[in-house]
Design a protein around this motif. Structure first.
Motif, PDB file in Angstrom:
ATOM      1  N   PRO A  27       0.837  -1.208   0.000  1.00 27.19           N
ATOM      2  CA  PRO A  27       0.000   0.000   0.000  1.00 27.19           C
ATOM      3  C   PRO A  27       0.872   1.258   0.000  1.00 27.19           C
ATOM      4  O   PRO A  27       1.854   1.341   0.734  1.00 27.19           O
ATOM      5  CB  PRO A  27      -0.799  -0.137   1.284  1.00 27.19           C
ATOM      6  CG  PRO A  27      -0.781  -1.607   1.600  1.00 27.19           C
ATOM      7  CD  PRO A  27       0.497  -2.135   1.082  1.00 27.19           C
ATOM      8  N   GLY A  28       0.465   2.232  -0.833  1.00 25.04           N
ATOM      9  CA  GLY A  28       1.173   3.519  -0.894  1.00 25.04           C
ATOM     10  C   GLY A  28       2.384   3.506  -1.793  1.00 25.04           C
ATOM     11  O   GLY A  28       3.042   4.530  -1.968  1.00 25.04           O
ATOM     12  N   VAL A  29       2.750   2.308  -2.340  1.00 26.13           N
ATOM     13  CA  VAL A  29       3.929   2.221  -3.209  1.00 26.13           C
ATOM     14  C   VAL A  29       3.454   2.111  -4.642  1.00 26.13           C
ATOM     15  O   VAL A  29       2.677   1.213  -4.985  1.00 26.13           O
ATOM     16  CB  VAL A  29       4.792   0.992  -2.845  1.00 26.13           C
ATOM     17  CG1 VAL A  29       5.984   0.919  -3.797  1.00 26.13           C
ATOM     18  CG2 VAL A  29       5.231   1.046  -1.407  1.00 26.13           C
ATOM     19  N   LYS A  30       3.885   3.066  -5.428  1.00 25.51           N
ATOM     20  CA  LYS A  30       3.532   3.036  -6.849  1.00 25.51           C
ATOM     21  C   LYS A  30       4.480   2.088  -7.576  1.00 25.51           C
ATOM     22  O   LYS A  30       5.477   1.650  -7.060  1.00 25.51           O
ATOM     23  CB  LYS A  30       3.616   4.447  -7.430  1.00 25.51           C
ATOM     24  CG  LYS A  30       2.565   5.393  -6.864  1.00 25.51           C
ATOM     25  CD  LYS A  30       2.688   6.767  -7.501  1.00 25.51           C
ATOM     26  CE  LYS A  30       1.658   7.733  -6.891  1.00 25.51           C
ATOM     27  NZ  LYS A  30       1.763   9.070  -7.475  1.00 25.51           N
ATOM     28  N   GLU A  31       4.163   1.899  -8.805  1.00 25.05           N
ATOM     29  CA  GLU A  31       4.929   0.945  -9.614  1.00 25.05           C
ATOM     30  C   GLU A  31       6.375   1.424  -9.763  1.00 25.05           C
ATOM     31  O   GLU A  31       6.669   2.592  -9.931  1.00 25.05           O
ATOM     32  CB  GLU A  31       4.277   0.837 -11.003  1.00 25.05           C
ATOM     33  CG  GLU A  31       4.930  -0.228 -11.857  1.00 25.05           C
ATOM     34  CD  GLU A  31       4.250  -0.322 -13.237  1.00 25.05           C
ATOM     35  OE1 GLU A  31       4.616  -1.244 -13.966  1.00 25.05           O
ATOM     36  OE2 GLU A  31       3.400   0.522 -13.548  1.00 25.05           O
ATOM     37  N   ILE A  32       7.264   0.432  -9.681  1.00 19.21           N
ATOM     38  CA  ILE A  32       8.715   0.737  -9.788  1.00 19.21           C
ATOM     39  C   ILE A  32       9.180   0.251 -11.149  1.00 19.21           C
ATOM     40  O   ILE A  32       9.276  -0.951 -11.393  1.00 19.21           O
ATOM     41  CB  ILE A  32       9.507   0.056  -8.655  1.00 19.21           C
ATOM     42  CG1 ILE A  32       8.946   0.440  -7.282  1.00 19.21           C
ATOM     43  CG2 ILE A  32      10.991   0.398  -8.766  1.00 19.21           C
ATOM     44  CD1 ILE A  32       9.537  -0.312  -6.129  1.00 19.21           C
ATOM     45  N   THR A  33       9.460   1.238 -12.024  1.00 19.73           N
ATOM     46  CA  THR A  33       9.937   0.892 -13.370  1.00 19.73           C
ATOM     47  C   THR A  33      11.103   1.789 -13.720  1.00 19.73           C
ATOM     48  O   THR A  33      11.486   2.683 -12.945  1.00 19.73           O
ATOM     49  CB  THR A  33       8.818   1.105 -14.404  1.00 19.73           C
ATOM     50  OG1 THR A  33       8.490   2.499 -14.441  1.00 19.73           O
ATOM     51  CG2 THR A  33       7.578   0.294 -14.062  1.00 19.73           C
ATOM     52  N   ASP A  34      11.612   1.615 -14.922  1.00 18.68           N
ATOM     53  CA  ASP A  34      12.740   2.440 -15.330  1.00 18.68           C
ATOM     54  C   ASP A  34      12.312   3.822 -15.794  1.00 18.68           C
ATOM     55  O   ASP A  34      13.139   4.623 -16.186  1.00 18.68           O
ATOM     56  CB  ASP A  34      13.528   1.740 -16.433  1.00 18.68           C
ATOM     57  CG  ASP A  34      12.616   1.410 -17.621  1.00 18.68           C
ATOM     58  OD1 ASP A  34      11.404   1.618 -17.493  1.00 18.68           O
ATOM     59  OD2 ASP A  34      13.154   0.929 -18.651  1.00 18.68           O
ATOM     60  N   LYS A  35      10.980   4.052 -15.744  1.00 19.10           N
ATOM     61  CA  LYS A  35      10.471   5.342 -16.191  1.00 19.10           C
ATOM     62  C   LYS A  35      10.617   6.419 -15.112  1.00 19.10           C
ATOM     63  O   LYS A  35      10.573   7.600 -15.418  1.00 19.10           O
ATOM     64  CB  LYS A  35       8.982   5.239 -16.567  1.00 19.10           C
ATOM     65  CG  LYS A  35       8.649   4.130 -17.562  1.00 19.10           C
ATOM     66  CD  LYS A  35       9.191   4.442 -18.932  1.00 19.10           C
ATOM     67  CE  LYS A  35       8.653   3.380 -19.931  1.00 19.10           C
ATOM     68  NZ  LYS A  35       9.571   3.151 -21.005  1.00 19.10           N
ATOM     69  N   ILE A  36      10.746   6.012 -13.863  1.00 18.49           N
ATOM     70  CA  ILE A  36      10.779   7.004 -12.775  1.00 18.49           C
ATOM     71  C   ILE A  36      12.215   7.412 -12.491  1.00 18.49           C
ATOM     72  O   ILE A  36      13.161   6.727 -12.878  1.00 18.49           O
ATOM     73  CB  ILE A  36      10.092   6.441 -11.501  1.00 18.49           C
ATOM     74  CG1 ILE A  36      10.818   5.165 -11.030  1.00 18.49           C
ATOM     75  CG2 ILE A  36       8.622   6.149 -11.757  1.00 18.49           C
ATOM     76  CD1 ILE A  36      10.293   4.617  -9.732  1.00 18.49           C
ATOM     77  N   THR A  37      12.325   8.515 -11.767  1.00 24.26           N
ATOM     78  CA  THR A  37      13.666   8.997 -11.421  1.00 24.26           C
ATOM     79  C   THR A  37      14.283   8.092 -10.361  1.00 24.26           C
ATOM     80  O   THR A  37      13.573   7.351  -9.654  1.00 24.26           O
ATOM     81  CB  THR A  37      13.613  10.434 -10.875  1.00 24.26           C
ATOM     82  OG1 THR A  37      12.846  10.427  -9.672  1.00 24.26           O
ATOM     83  CG2 THR A  37      12.971  11.363 -11.910  1.00 24.26           C
ATOM     84  N   THR A  38      15.564   8.211 -10.199  1.00 27.57           N
ATOM     85  CA  THR A  38      16.290   7.391  -9.215  1.00 27.57           C
ATOM     86  C   THR A  38      15.836   7.715  -7.805  1.00 27.57           C
ATOM     87  O   THR A  38      15.648   6.805  -6.971  1.00 27.57           O
ATOM     88  CB  THR A  38      17.803   7.637  -9.338  1.00 27.57           C
ATOM     89  OG1 THR A  38      18.209   7.331 -10.676  1.00 27.57           O
ATOM     90  CG2 THR A  38      18.590   6.765  -8.374  1.00 27.57           C
TER      91      THR A  38
END
Length: 1337
Positions: A27-38
């Protein structure tokens, strides 16, 4: 919770996704992909980490829900992410995933698992920086992995070893001193689980652990070493087999390629042993195998290793593995020098850490202390001394004994180490008492041993002893009272030889001081050729007293130049050697002189070192006026009984006596320091003591130091005079002598003082009370010697009327007929003691006069000769005991020798008298021979006696006691070296070569041997063997070196003698024949022993006219006086080879006599000429077969009993009357007489009891003939034959005739002439049968 169980297939789990087909995030964690900043990725991953941290294994729903996320986190995107924070967070997630899903990991692909674990391992490098903000996360990662044992899942992977090696290397590389114990504990848990739960440890993995034990790595990272150490301890049971396999591959099979650590095997074994010996249980036998390798370097490496293993403090390897220990000890005897050296070095640590092994090491160290390699002998000493300095209890007496032996090593470096080591032990345990009285007692012998070394010839040894004395035995830097207390009790506890050495040391230092003083005096004189010559001689003398005299000469010359140029330096040196210089002033002077000579640009200055040696020897660092005063106070305390004598281990009487002896010695070297009323008052107190030795020493101190008493201390003078008078009249003989000399030395009115003693003593002489005669005779003798002008004339009447007529020519008492040849001093009758002193008085009287105008010396010499001919019984009344006769023979021989030291008397001593004197050295009594030889050596070594007296030592070849022969040989060596050195040092001595050159002793020796009473038949082979032995005894020493072609010179002398006649009996053909025969024997020996003797002699020798006539013109003597067969017998001891018939009638050896073969060279100490042939194996039979006391372990004259020879039993011999069977009676087949050597053979328990010829003998056989003595003059063969069958027991009547002659004599010394006709007629008239029968043997 771990992965030790077999993981189940997780294919079902792998396929589970969320309902919408997307990965479920917390909960509260959005998807972790290579599209987001470090940053955003890190933020979201932190929330994921938090979620996984909070999850446990029981949350089945959540496990199912987040399985896609777990698989997603293991994707390449995360594992290869460039951001380290991302990688750390991912690693933490993965570690938690392994925890949550244990025992079944969500990843089934082996490649994926390998990638994951290698990724996690890489992240563990972050543990290195404890100050990093992320360190806690790294620690969490480590903790998680260790707790879950996550890496155990890798066992199923084919290449799991790569992961484990990477993990171990990472952990060992990151550990550092900033980590706490928890970090180390987790690392250990992680690694130990891999080792203990796996199927085995591969070599690469083992290397990753062992590499941290190698010294280079150990020094770089101590924490990695500690980590490896604890890891190995923890896994010992599992890893031991792997370690054993590794060492087996390398050590036994020689496969060094199995590991990069192969070259470090011995370092690893050492470290592993220190960690836990159980790690090497299977390795130790392999080391035993390596110890026996043929490769010396390999054995050396193993020895170095085992030395550390056996020697380490807590090691019990020697007791646990005895075979390996014994094998290791065998390396002490290895043929390879470095191996032996390493073994010896090990012994020091072993002794200190394992005293219980000292017993095993002792025998091996004993052998190595005699190793041919200097370095090994040196290290044996270092080993023992190092252990002893740590704790004396670590070394036993035997080990200290090895060090003691090495103080006499042939190499200076070894001797120095041994001496310095012992000195340090003495200072630590005796002087400072660091280990109590028992330890001090254990090393109390050191002080004596160190001082004994002063007897060595090497100047280096002497200098080191002086240094040791000044720094260790009596440290010069102590305060005066403490220093003198130390010296006082040291001197009291030294043995007699050490005392003599210490006295000699002070004497040498004092002599060197006087040489320097004389050099400074020469500097004050104007320059001249004579001055320069004298200065050069003095510089050479000083150089001889410094190490390496060759180099020292140059440095001393340089120092002399500096002294000539620098007046200040000269004044400093003058102050240093002045009698008034104090110890503190001496220290300042030495430092000041050294400072002036120092060169800052030259750190090592050999010139300065040499000057320091000189200054240390001459500086009075121990004794000054203050020191003497302190010594006197100490002695006073001992007298009063308030000293600590008993605590110091010395009795008060010993302390007083030794203290006064010490003061006496110092009074010679430091007389000025005694000059104080307080010191003299104490000495006066000693004069009144009952102890005779104390009073005697006190008088001598006054004699040496009291030259200013008369002017400066009148009170002392007035008290001293009556005491000296009393001692001269009624003191002991020694006190009387010192009292007379003291009066003569310190008083100006000595004539009056001496007259007050002389007159009452000369009037009160009474021969009926001999016990009261001894002291007056001593005093009168010394008075007449010191003041001849005043007392020579009155003494003549005393000599004529009392000394000769009443005392010497009368026997008032009857001696004890116990048959002993010698008695202790206290058992000698007063009459004989008085006669001995009377003989000494005659000599002193003559030495005082120093002229023979009244012919008194001739009369005295005739009297002394008569005493020798009569064997000590001058009256021949047979009332005097054998032991007393021995005393008188010794006194007479010594008296002739003493007179010979005065040139005016030497001229009138006839060859016959010289020969009688010489024969004393072959006396039947051991003590007579011993004392006479010592007196002879003492006079010769001081160059007081003429050279002919050195020939007497040739007769010592006949001595039956090995020690006496060895002593005589040493005396010869010393005398010859002193004479040669004197000729080198004194250019003027070349004018007196006839009396100085040792080779000139040869003609005297030949003449003496030609007149030997034992030499009766010039062709008797046994007698010629004796002559040859005597000649070689002297020639061996002379021919050690061929200095200036001396071999040819000696040969030329012997040849020249054959062209002369015997001056003693020039017209007697038999006498001359004997002389030429001895010459031929001498030539035979010289030719056989030297190939260099045939060269031309450098100069024509001069023969002494007293013994040989001038060669006649046109006289040639080419005759050979010994046959070729005799020559062969003399050189080889074997007859020339003969035919069969020649051996049929071979004579049998004498009954009951065992031939004893003695090799002259080895028995007398070696140093045989290089050109020497082998000495005869059976030569010298007549002497060799006689009783050799030293060889049989028995002794003579009670102290030195003779060998017991088995004799055929004789019937009806009375056990009381026939207490002794003469050896010659037991061996009648022997022709040679060998007097002085062959003494009577005793049965067990008898004490040299002589059979009396006038006793009633056994009826079944003739009485044993009396034993011949060497003191007799030779008698002609015809005499012996004429009286051969005379009645042996018939009274001779000689004593009555002699007494009658003395009564008819007009008086004075002419009474002694009664013996002269006997001497003149001895060669013409027949003598009584008792004496002649001796010559028939």
């Amino acid at each position: 919770m771990d992965f030790t169980a077999q993981p189940k297939p997780a294919s079902a789990l792998c396929g589970v996704v969320s309902a919408d087909g997307k990965i479920a995030y917390p909960p509260g964690v959005k998807e972790i992909t290579d599209k987001i900043t470090t940053d955003e990725m890190i933020k979201r991953l932190k929330m994921v980490v938090k979620t996984f941290m909070d999850m446990d294994q029981d949350s089945e729903d959540e496990k199912q829900q987040y399985l896609p996320l777990a698989l997603h986190l293991a994707s390449e995107f995360f594992l290869r992410n460039p951001n380290k924070d991302v990688r750390l967070l991912v690693a933490c997630c993965l570690a938690d995933i392994f925890r949550i899903y244990a025992p079944e990991a969500p990843y089934t692909s082996h490649d994926k698992l390998k990638d994951i674990f290698l990724f996690i391992t890489r992240q563990l490098k972050g543990l290195e920086d404890t100050k990093s903000p992320q360190f806690n996360r790294y620690f969490y990662l480590l903790e998680n992995l260790a707790w879950v044992k996550s890496y155990n899942i890798c066992f199923e992977l084919e290449d799991c070893n790569e992961i484990f090696i990477q993990l171990f290397r990472t952990l060992f590389s990151v550990i550092n001193n900033s980590h706490n114990k928890k970090v180390q504990m987790h690392m250990l848990d992680l690694m130990s689980s891999i080792i203990m739960e796996g199927d085995g440890v591969t070599q690469e993995l083992l290397d990753s652990i062992l590499i941290n034990l190698i010294p280079a790595h150990k020094n770089l990272n101590k924490q990695s070493f500690d980590l490896a150490k604890v890891l190995l301890k923890r896994t010992v049971q599992t890893i031991e087999a792997c370690i054993a396999n590794f060492f087996n591959q390398v050590l036994v099979l020689g496969r060094s390629s199995v590991s990069d650590l192969s070259e470090h095997v011995f370092d690893l074994i050492q470290e592993l042993f220190a960690i836990d010996p159980h790690l090497l249980l299977s390795v130790m036998p392999q080391l035993e195998f390596k110890l026996k390798s043929n490769d010396g370097e390999e054995r050396l490496a193993v020895v170095r290793l085992l030395a550390k293993l056996f020697g380490s403090k807590d090691s019990d390897l020697a007791t646990q593995n005895r075979p390996l220990w014994q094998c290791f000890l065998g390396r002490f005897n290895d043929i390879h020098v470095p191996v032996r050296l390493e073994s010896v070095k090990f012994a020091s640590h072993c002794l200190m850490n394992h005293p219980d092994l000292a017993k095993d090491l002792t025998e091996y160290l004993k052998v190595r202390s005699h190793d041919p390699e200097e370095a090994i002998r040196h290290d044996v000493i270092v080993t023992i001394i190092t252990a002893a300095k740590r704790d004396l209890a670590l070394v036993n007496d035997q080990l200290l004994g090895f060090v003691r032996e090495r103080t006499l090593d042939k190499r200076w470096r070894v001797r120095k180490e041994a001496m310095m080591g012992l000195a340090q032990l003495y200072k630590k345990y005796c002087l400072h008492g660091e280990a109590g009285k028992e330890a001090a007692e254990k090393v109390s012998w050191i002080k004596d041993k160190l001082l004994h070394i002063y007897y060595q010839n090497s100047i280096d040894d002497k200098l080191l002893v002086e240094k040791i004395f000044a720094q260790y035995l009596v440290p010069h830097n102590l305060e005066t009272e403490e220093r003198m207390k130390c010296l006082y009790y040291l001197y009291a506890s030294l043995d007699p030889n050490a005392v003599k050495a210490l006295n000699e040391m002070w004497k040498c230092q004092n002599m060197l001081r006087s040489h320097v003083r004389e050099l400074l005096d020469l500097h004050k004189q104007p320059t001249s050729e004579a001055n320069c010559s004298a200065m050069f001689g003095k510089l050479m003398t000083i150089a001889k007293n410094l190490p390496d005299p060759g180099k020292a000469q140059d440095f001393v010359k340089k120092f002399n130049q500096v002294l000539g140029d620098d007046e200040k330096l000269r004044s400093q040196l003058e102050l240093l050697i002045s009698p008034t210089c104090s110890c503190k002033q001496a220290d300042i002077c030495v430092r000041e002189i050294a400072r002036k000579l120092a060169n800052p640009k030259q750190p090592t200055n050999p010139f300065l070192e040499m000057v320091k040696f000189l200054l240390e020897r001459i500086a009075p660092v121990h004794i000054d006026s203050e020191a003497i005063s302190a010594l006197v106070k100490l002695m006073n305390k001992s007298i009063e009984g308030t000293a600590d004598d008993e605590e110091e281990g010395v009795s008060p009487d010993t302390a007083i006596r030794s203290g006064l002896e010490l003061l006496k010695v110092l009074s010679f070297t430091h007389p000025t320091s005694f000059h104080s009323a307080e010191t003299y008052e104490s000495l006066l107190q000693c004069l009144r003591m009952e102890d005779d030795k104390v009073a005697e020493a006190a008088i001598q101190i006054f004699r040496n130091t009291g030259h200013k008493i008369e002017t400066d201390l009148p009170q002392i003078r007035s008290t001293l005079i009556p005491i000296l008078h009393q001692k001269a009249k009624r003191g002991t003989p020694h006190q009387a002598k010192q009292a007379v000399h003291c009066i003569h030395a310190i008083f100006t009115n000595k004539e009056v003082q001496l007259a007050q003693i002389f007159e009452p003593l000369s009037r009160s002489l009474n021969a009926d009370v001999p016990e009261q005669l001894i002291t007056p005779l001593v005093s009168l003798g010394h008075i007449s010697m010191l003041a001849p002008d005043q007392f020579a004339s009155p003494m003549k009447s005393v000599v004529a009327n009392f000394i000769v007529k009443d005392l010497l020519m009368n026997d008032r008492s009857t001696g004890e007929k116990n048959g002993k040849l010698w008695s202790p001093d206290e058992e000698v009758s007063p009459e004989v003691l008085a006669k001995v002193q009377a003989i000494k008085l005659l000599v002193r009287w003559l030495l005082g006069m120093k002229n023979n105008q009244s012919k008194s010396a001739n009369s005295t010499l005739r009297l002394l000769s008569a005493m020798l001919v009569s064997e000590g019984d001058l009256t021949e009344q047979k009332r005097i005991s054998k032991s007393d006769m021995s005393r008188l023979r010794l006194a007479a021989g010594s008296a002739i020798m003493k007179l010979a030291q005065e040139p005016c008397y030497h001229e009138i001593i006839t060859p016959e008298q010289f020969q009688l004197c010489a024969l004393v050295i072959n006396d039947e009594c051991y003590q007579v021979r011993q004392i006479f030889a010592q007196k002879l050596h003492k006079a010769l070594v001081k160059l007081l006696l003429p050279l002919e007296y050195m020939a007497i030592f040739a007769l010592c070849a006949k001595d039956p006691v090995k020690e006496r022969r060895a002593h005589a040989r040493q005396c010869l060596l010393k005398n010859i070296s002193i004479r040669r050195e004197y000729i080198k040092q004194n250019p003027m001595a070349t004018e007196k070569l006839l009396s100085l050159l040792p080779e000139y002793v040869v003609p005297y020796m030949i003449h003496l041997l030609a007149h030997d009473p034992d030499f009766t038949k010039s062709q008797d082979v046994d007698q010629l063997r004796d002559i040859k032995e005597c000649l070689w005894f002297m020639l061996e020493v002379l021919m050690t070196k061929n200095e200036n072609n001396s071999h040819a010179f000696m040969k030329k002398m012997a040849e020249n003698i054959k062209l002369t006649r015997d001056a003693q009996s020039p017209d007697e053909s038999k006498t001359n024949e004997k002389l030429y025969t001895v010459c031929d024997v001498a030539l035979c020996v010289i030719n056989s022993k030297s190939a260099l003797c045939n060269a031309d002699s450098p100069k024509d020798p001069v023969l002494p006219m007293k013994f040989f006539t001038q060669p006649e013109k046109d006289f040639s003597n080419d005759k050979s006086y010994i046959s070729e067969e005799t020559r062969v017998l003399l050189l080889t001891g074997k007859p020339k080879p003969t035919g069969v018939l020649g051996a049929v009638n071979k004579p049998l050896s004498a009954t009951g006599r065992k031939p004893y073969v003695r090799s002259t060279g080895t028995e007398t100490g070696g140093n045989i000429n290089v050109n020497s042939e082998l000495l005869p194996s059976t030569g010298n039979r007549s002497r060799e077969q006689s009783s050799e006391a030293s060889e049989t372990g028995v002794s003579e004259n009670e102290e030195n009993p003779v060998r017991i020879i088995p004799v055929a039993p004789v019937k009806n011999i009375d056990p009381v009357k026939n207490k002794e069977i003469n050896s010659d009676q037991a061996t009648q087949g022997n022709i040679s007489s060998d007097r002085g050597k062959k003494r009577t053979v005793t049965a067990a328990g008898t004490e040299n009891i002589q059979q009396k010829t006038d006793e009633k003998g056994d009826e079944s056989g003739p009485p044993a003939p009396s034993k011949p003595r060497r003191g007799r003059r030779p008698k002609s063969e015809s005499q012996g034959n004429a009286t051969k069958n005379d009645d042996i027991s018939k009274p001779t009547g000689k004593g009555r005739k002699r007494t009658a002659a003395s009564q008819e004599s007009p008086g004075g010394l002419e009474a002694g002439n009664a013996k002269a006709p006997k001497l003149q007629e001895a060669a013409k008239k027949a003598t009584p049968a008792e004496r002649q029968i001796d010559l028939q043997r």
